[in-house]
Design a protein around this motif. Structure first.
Motif, PDB file in Angstrom:
ATOM      1  N   PHE A  29      -0.975  -8.508 -21.254  1.00 33.50           N
ATOM      2  CA  PHE A  29      -2.027  -8.769 -21.898  1.00 33.50           C
ATOM      3  C   PHE A  29      -3.095 -10.070 -20.462  1.00 33.50           C
ATOM      4  O   PHE A  29      -4.600  -9.502 -20.345  1.00 33.50           O
ATOM      5  CB  PHE A  29      -1.992  -9.436 -22.823  1.00 33.50           C
ATOM      6  N   THR A  30      -2.686 -11.124 -20.110  1.00 33.86           N
ATOM      7  CA  THR A  30      -3.037 -11.903 -19.983  1.00 33.86           C
ATOM      8  C   THR A  30      -3.561 -11.033 -17.994  1.00 33.86           C
ATOM      9  O   THR A  30      -4.663 -11.954 -17.684  1.00 33.86           O
ATOM     10  CB  THR A  30      -2.659 -13.304 -19.828  1.00 33.86           C
ATOM     11  N   ALA A  32      -3.690  -8.587 -17.300  1.00 31.65           N
ATOM     12  CA  ALA A  32      -5.075  -7.767 -17.010  1.00 31.65           C
ATOM     13  C   ALA A  32      -6.062  -8.030 -17.534  1.00 31.65           C
ATOM     14  O   ALA A  32      -7.528  -8.003 -17.512  1.00 31.65           O
ATOM     15  CB  ALA A  32      -4.727  -6.548 -18.213  1.00 31.65           C
ATOM     16  N   CYS A  33      -6.499  -9.604 -18.584  1.00 32.62           N
ATOM     17  CA  CYS A  33      -7.611  -9.749 -18.493  1.00 32.62           C
ATOM     18  C   CYS A  33      -8.217  -9.971 -17.315  1.00 32.62           C
ATOM     19  O   CYS A  33      -9.307 -10.483 -17.422  1.00 32.62           O
ATOM     20  CB  CYS A  33      -7.392 -11.010 -19.736  1.00 32.62           C
ATOM     21  N   ILE A  34      -7.386 -11.151 -16.826  1.00 35.66           N
ATOM     22  CA  ILE A  34      -7.121 -12.114 -15.198  1.00 35.66           C
ATOM     23  C   ILE A  34      -7.874 -11.722 -14.570  1.00 35.66           C
ATOM     24  O   ILE A  34      -8.508 -11.650 -13.615  1.00 35.66           O
ATOM     25  CB  ILE A  34      -6.574 -13.541 -15.337  1.00 35.66           C
ATOM     26  N   GLN A  36      -7.623  -8.225 -13.792  1.00 37.88           N
ATOM     27  CA  GLN A  36      -8.405  -6.575 -13.997  1.00 37.88           C
ATOM     28  C   GLN A  36      -7.689  -5.756 -14.036  1.00 37.88           C
ATOM     29  O   GLN A  36      -8.024  -4.876 -13.806  1.00 37.88           O
ATOM     30  CB  GLN A  36      -9.945  -6.624 -13.308  1.00 37.88           C
ATOM     31  N   SER A  38      -3.100  -4.566 -14.674  1.00 29.31           N
ATOM     32  CA  SER A  38      -2.021  -4.936 -15.047  1.00 29.31           C
ATOM     33  C   SER A  38      -0.988  -5.959 -14.472  1.00 29.31           C
ATOM     34  O   SER A  38      -1.141  -4.742 -13.531  1.00 29.31           O
ATOM     35  CB  SER A  38      -1.753  -4.500 -16.394  1.00 29.31           C
TER      36      SER A  38
END
Length: 124
Positions: A29-30, A32-34, A36, A38
């Motif tokens: 999750f992190t 993928a968020c940071i 962009q 996974s």
């Protein structure tokens, strides 16, 4: 003796699996968020779970019972399967693993370049 051994094996397996899965979900999750993207793709995540589940269950299920199991008091019927101590262990190991993984993910390339540039300066 066998019942207590089975209970202990299930507890150890749950502690291991919860730790690994918490770390995997947070990293996916992190990351993928940071970044962009996974760090672990879906198929890679499935393989990690398959391998970790198989070896962990084999290792923990083949542990033979000992006479020392009979020296402790039996657990009550209403005792939760995940105790406070287990939760502390899960969270502690998860924080340790996350620290290591995020260090490698976000700073690993710089650490590798530093080491390579130091070798180049030494003439190796």
């Amino acid at each position: 003796m066998w019942g207590r051994n089975v209970y202990d094996s299930i507890s150890k397996f749950l502690q291991f699996q919860l730790t690994v899965n918490i770390v995997a979900v947070i990293v996916a999750f992190t990351g993928a968020c940071i970044t962009q993207d996974s760090p672990l793709k879906a198929v890679q995540m499935l393989w990690v779970n398959l391998i970790m589940d198989t070896f962990a269950s084999l290792a923990l299920a083949t542990e033979p019972p000992t006479e020392a199991l009979l020296l402790r008091k039996p657990y009550g019927r209403n005792k939760p399967l995940i105790s406070r101590t287990m939760m502390k262990n899960i969270l502690g190991h998860a924080v340790y693993q996350l620290t290591l993984i995020f260090t490698l993910l976000f700073v690993g390339e710089k650490l590798g370049q530093t080491r390579c540039s130091a070798r180049q300066q030494l003439g190796r």
